[in-house]
Design a protein around this motif. Structure first.
Motif, PDB file in Angstrom:
ATOM      1  N   LEU A  25       0.829  -1.202   0.000  1.00 21.13           N
ATOM      2  CA  LEU A  25       0.000   0.000   0.000  1.00 21.13           C
ATOM      3  C   LEU A  25       0.866   1.256   0.000  1.00 21.13           C
ATOM      4  N   TRP A  26       1.926   1.243   0.790  1.00 19.20           N
ATOM      5  CA  TRP A  26       2.865   2.364   0.832  1.00 19.20           C
ATOM      6  C   TRP A  26       3.463   2.605  -0.557  1.00 19.20           C
ATOM      7  N   GLY A  27       3.848   1.537  -1.225  1.00 22.77           N
ATOM      8  CA  GLY A  27       4.426   1.664  -2.562  1.00 22.77           C
ATOM      9  C   GLY A  27       3.438   2.204  -3.579  1.00 22.77           C
ATOM     10  N   VAL A  28       2.212   1.730  -3.534  1.00 22.09           N
ATOM     11  CA  VAL A  28       1.202   2.200  -4.483  1.00 22.09           C
ATOM     12  C   VAL A  28       0.880   3.676  -4.225  1.00 22.09           C
ATOM     13  N   VAL A  29       0.718   4.052  -2.968  1.00 21.47           N
ATOM     14  CA  VAL A  29       0.450   5.451  -2.635  1.00 21.47           C
ATOM     15  C   VAL A  29       1.624   6.325  -3.071  1.00 21.47           C
ATOM     16  N   LEU A  30       2.819   5.855  -2.843  1.00 19.34           N
ATOM     17  CA  LEU A  30       4.013   6.593  -3.247  1.00 19.34           C
ATOM     18  C   LEU A  30       4.041   6.815  -4.757  1.00 19.34           C
ATOM     19  N   LEU A  31       3.719   5.788  -5.517  1.00 19.25           N
ATOM     20  CA  LEU A  31       3.690   5.917  -6.973  1.00 19.25           C
ATOM     21  C   LEU A  31       2.571   6.837  -7.445  1.00 19.25           C
ATOM     22  N   VAL A  32       1.413   6.752  -6.818  1.00 19.40           N
ATOM     23  CA  VAL A  32       0.295   7.609  -7.214  1.00 19.40           C
ATOM     24  C   VAL A  32       0.630   9.072  -6.947  1.00 19.40           C
ATOM     25  N   PHE A  33       1.145   9.367  -5.753  1.00 23.13           N
ATOM     26  CA  PHE A  33       1.499  10.752  -5.442  1.00 23.13           C
ATOM     27  C   PHE A  33       2.648  11.244  -6.312  1.00 23.13           C
ATOM     28  N   SER A  34       3.586  10.384  -6.593  1.00 22.18           N
ATOM     29  CA  SER A  34       4.709  10.772  -7.443  1.00 22.18           C
ATOM     30  C   SER A  34       4.231  11.088  -8.847  1.00 22.18           C
TER      31      SER A  34
ATOM     32  N   SER B 159      11.948  13.451  -8.903  1.00 25.87           N
ATOM     33  CA  SER B 159      10.783  12.702  -9.366  1.00 25.87           C
ATOM     34  C   SER B 159      11.211  11.466 -10.155  1.00 25.87           C
ATOM     35  N   ASP B 160      12.200  11.628 -11.030  1.00 22.37           N
ATOM     36  CA  ASP B 160      12.716  10.481 -11.783  1.00 22.37           C
ATOM     37  C   ASP B 160      13.311   9.436 -10.849  1.00 22.37           C
ATOM     38  N   GLN B 161      14.048   9.915  -9.859  1.00 24.95           N
ATOM     39  CA  GLN B 161      14.672   8.998  -8.915  1.00 24.95           C
ATOM     40  C   GLN B 161      13.614   8.295  -8.064  1.00 24.95           C
ATOM     41  N   ARG B 162      12.579   9.009  -7.675  1.00 22.87           N
ATOM     42  CA  ARG B 162      11.500   8.417  -6.888  1.00 22.87           C
ATOM     43  C   ARG B 162      10.841   7.284  -7.662  1.00 22.87           C
ATOM     44  N   THR B 163      10.575   7.518  -8.927  1.00 26.45           N
ATOM     45  CA  THR B 163       9.963   6.481  -9.759  1.00 26.45           C
ATOM     46  C   THR B 163      10.917   5.308  -9.956  1.00 26.45           C
TER      47      THR B 163
END
Length: 180
Positions: free
Chosen positions: A89-98, A141-145
């Protein structure tokens, strides 16, 4: 479940959690120390390929359908289920916000002393000049993804290998029909 399944699942979950933590740290002020490290992307790719491929092979060898895999996962201890679920869930939320905050710019770089990025706006795809602060935002942002997507895939590998381990344990516990 055998110790190899536990070790494999633990390593995959640990790597996934580490990558998600690093992706989360990109929202803090300043850049992470390894912003331009090409070796990091290669190391993530190689370890993800090996971990994910071996998890899929272990799962395929069990030859179970989706329902059986889900039921095997449900047989895992509650803390393991909760930890994997919370991390996913943390990963999905992180990707959605990113994705929602990154805009249309990607692949920032410095060319001839100017900061440029590739603009992915439909019908206007081109390299555009940007400010230094926007350059840092696009890099983060690129690094986050780059960190979050493999993190979620590592968690998927942990799910697959732990479910395969439970299926193996359950298959070993079944008594053949002719034995009394």
């Amino acid at each position: 479940m055998g110790w190899t399944f536990k070790l494999h699942g633990g390593v995959a979950a640990g790597l996934g959690a580490t990558l998600l933590l690093l992706a989360t740290l990109t929202w803090l002020p300043g850049a992470l120390p390894f912003t331009g490290a090409r070796w990091l992307a290669a190391a993530i790719f190689v370890s993800l390929f090996l971990t994910f491929a071996s998890a899929l092979v272990r799962l395929i060898m069990r030859s179970a359908d989706k329902h059986a895999i889900w039921m095997a996962f449900r047989c895992l201890p509650g803390k393991v289920q909760m930890a994997l679920g919370a991390l996913a869930l943390w990963g999905v939320v992180l990707l959605v916000f990113s994705t929602a905050t990154e805009g249309n710019l990607q692949s920032a770089e410095v060319r001839d002393g100017r900061y440029v990025a590739f603009d992915t706006t439909p019908h206007a795809r081109d390299t555009v000049e940007i400010s230094q602060s926007r350059y840092q935002d696009v890099l983060e942002s690129d690094q986050r993804t780059m960190l979050a997507i493999p993190g979620v895939l590592f968690l998927g590998a942990a799910y697959a290998v732990l479910a395969a381990g439970e299926l193996r344990r359950a298959d070993g516990a079944v008594v053949p029909s002719g034995v009394t």
